[in-house]
Design a protein around this motif. Structure first.
Motif: not given
Length: 315
Positions: A28-34
């Motif tokens: 979830y947070w990797e997607k958000a940072l992307a």
């Protein structure tokens, strides 16, 4: 601990939290940072109305996810900058730290920035301003629409913007704040691994289910009770809701923090109960220190401003 409303001191030091951690939390947070990386920052600065003889004071704006323009105060030394920087985050439904509270840091050579949280401070545009309910905004729209998700990403954008400024060493940047500001500081340190130091005071935004189950009737966690009363009176969605809130629970972000953490807790705090804080503190894996105020609640803590002024010069 005279109020005796929370866990014992021994239990606090081993408590690991109640609110569930979503199974796809890291993704979830990797997607958000992307998503943040794909958003053009469009950084702009302009001279502020406020001025000081030894500081360059500017209004800073950048674009966060969703196209929201986010405002921050930026102050830099006119001479003798030491290369370090401090980012200030404010309390729930507050506004950015006043210039006069930033200047002592500038006077000793530090660059400082203080962000207005989207929807709370006066400087953020493109988003609805509200008096409360920031915590649960976007809850029914899905995990990717949580308001605090976007706010956490704004802290990362501010950190990166300051790290890119001339004269700032990106490995000597600190974050600080109390209550919501403490939670935002920890989120920033978790999502931007170059942050070197986080100095936090009784942070909000942790272990939501524990705070709700304690039923202390205090804002801001009282918003969760109000949500259930209005939207789910039979608690049919209880597991779903707390799992969704788990995405923005700083106790689950805590293991990602690489910064040195200086943490202050007030043991009679019924607004951000100690157990909710220890749920995050106990998950920190790096260098950390704890300062306890046994007889104080969510209030001004004697000497804390002077203490933090000293701590934030140890970058």
């Amino acid at each position: 601990m005279p109020l005796n409303f929370d866990l014992s001191p021994e239990q606090l030091r081993s408590y690991q939290g109640t609110n569930p951690r979503p199974a796809d939390f890291d993704g979830y947070w990797e997607k958000a940072l992307a998503e943040l990386d794909a958003t053009e920052p469009q950084v702009e600065t302009r001279p502020a109305e406020f001025s000081a003889p030894f500081a360059r004071c500017e209004d800073l704006e950048f674009t966060g996810v969703g196209g929201v323009r986010v405002h921050a105060r930026l102050a830099r030394p006119l001479a003798d900058a030491d290369g370090s920087a401090v980012l200030f985050f404010h309390g729930y439904n507050g506004r950015s730290t006043p210039w006069t509270e930033l200047l002592p840091y500038v006077a000793r050579g530090q660059t400082v920035a203080a962000m207005d949280l989207r929807g709370q401070g006066w400087g953020a545009t493109g988003t609805d301003w509200t008096v409360s309910t920031q915590l649960l905004r976007g809850l029914d729209e899905g995990a990717d629409q949580l308001h605090m998700r976007h706010a956490y990403l704004d802290t990362v954008r501010l950190a990166r913007t300051v790290m890119d400024l001339p004269g700032v060493d990106p490995d000597r940047v600190a974050v600080t704040g109390g209550s919501q500001g403490g939670g935002l500081s920890l989120a920033c340190a978790a999502l931007e691994p170059r942050i070197a130091l986080a100095a936090v005071i009784f942070p909000f935004l942790s272990d939501y289910q524990r705070a709700w189950e304690m039923a202390l009737g205090e804002a801001p966690y009282q918003e969760i009770t109000t949500w259930f009363r209005k939207r789910d009176p039979l608690h049919r969605r209880r597991e779903e809701i707390f799992t969704r809130l788990g995405y923005i629970d700083i106790q689950h972000l805590a293991p990602r923090v690489r910064a040195r953490v200086d943490w202050t807790v007030a043991l009679e705090d019924v607004v951000c109960p100690p157990s909710t804080q220890f749920a995050a503190y106990n998950k920190l894996t790096g260098t950390k220190s704890l300062r306890e105020y046994p007889d104080f609640g969510h209030e001004d803590l004697p000497g804390i401003e002077d203490t933090l002024y000293t701590v934030l010069h140890t970058l």
